[in-house]
Scaffold this active site. Structure first.
Site, PDB file in Angstrom:
ATOM      1  N   ALA A   6       4.615   1.477  -4.783  1.00 17.70           N
ATOM      2  CA  ALA A   6       4.277   0.128  -5.263  1.00 17.70           C
ATOM      3  C   ALA A   6       4.302   0.001  -6.787  1.00 17.70           C
ATOM      4  CB  ALA A   6       2.940  -0.329  -4.693  1.00 17.70           C
ATOM      5  N   PHE A  41       0.807  -1.221   0.000  1.00 16.66           N
ATOM      6  CA  PHE A  41       0.000   0.000   0.000  1.00 16.66           C
ATOM      7  C   PHE A  41       0.835   1.263   0.000  1.00 16.66           C
ATOM      8  CE2 PHE A  41      -2.601  -3.304   2.147  1.00 16.66           C
ATOM      9  CZ  PHE A  41      -3.464  -3.518   1.081  1.00 16.66           C
ATOM     10  N   CYS A  42       2.072   1.144  -0.444  1.00 19.31           N
ATOM     11  CA  CYS A  42       2.977   2.283  -0.523  1.00 19.31           C
ATOM     12  C   CYS A  42       2.787   2.987  -1.865  1.00 19.31           C
ATOM     13  CB  CYS A  42       4.423   1.793  -0.390  1.00 19.31           C
ATOM     14  SG  CYS A  42       5.660   3.099  -0.523  1.00 19.31           S
ATOM     15  N   GLY A  43       2.956   4.289  -1.868  1.00 19.86           N
ATOM     16  CA  GLY A  43       2.880   5.044  -3.108  1.00 19.86           C
ATOM     17  C   GLY A  43       3.935   4.644  -4.123  1.00 19.86           C
TER      18      GLY A  43
END
Length: 186
Positions: A64, A60-62
């Site tokens: 990804a 859920f990291c930007g």
């Protein structure tokens, strides 16, 4: 007398294990559970004498979307022996607690074909052994998608921040340097 002879194979196995551990770089000692599989990745067997990129990831990291670029790099350099290992982590509070969700993001959403592990600790005293050694050789990841390029001898050639995209010329140059490195055996 029979009991003594039975102990010989066990002793030989123990000695063989010690020799293999001695031949394996510190970075690659140990194993990690493979994402959504019943097997573990024996780091030494899988990656010894091979150039390697290790990336701590988070679903859920930007950052990804970098999975796509990492997979492209993997496909580009795999014929030259490059290996890639993704290590999901919730150390920065952006990974699912459900490994099925993590697997979906990696495999279904981004088409990752390189090895991924079950989520691991990547920072601090309780970090997995791999990341403790990576930190000792360079530095601990400061965020998700921190990239380490490791040569065939198990030494970090370079590390890159999350901001470094997989197609960055410096990242590619570090990979090429790792590919050109000599194996431990030579």
């Amino acid at each position: 007398m029979l009991m003594r002879w039975c102990a010989v194979p066990a002793l030989l196995l123990a000695i063989t294990g010690l020799v293999q551990a001695a031949d394996c770089p510190e970075l690659l000692q140990g194993s990690l559970p493979k994402l959504r599989a019943k097997e573990s990745i024996d780091l030494c067997k899988q990656y010894a004498d091979k150039p390697l990129v290790v990336v701590n990831t988070a679903s859920f990291c930007g950052f990804a979307p970098q999975f796509e670029g990492l997979e492209a790099v993997n496909q580009r350099f795999k014929p030259q022996g490059l290996e890639m290992l993704g290590v999901p982590s919730n150390d920065f509070k952006q990974e699912s607690r459900d490994s099925a969700e993590t697997a979906k993001v990696c495999y279904a959403n981004y088409g990752v074909t390189f090895n991924m592990t079950e989520p691991q600790k990547v920072r601090g005293d309780d970090a997995t052994h791999l990341f403790q050694v990576l930190a000792a050789q360079s530095n601990a990841p400061k965020w998700n998608f921190y990239k380490y390029v490791v040569d065939r001898q198990g030494k970090v050639v370079a590390s890159f921040s999350s901001l470094t995209k997989p197609d960055d010329p410096e990242f590619i140059a570090a990979i090429e340097k790792a590919i050109a490195s000599k194996p431990l055996a030579n």
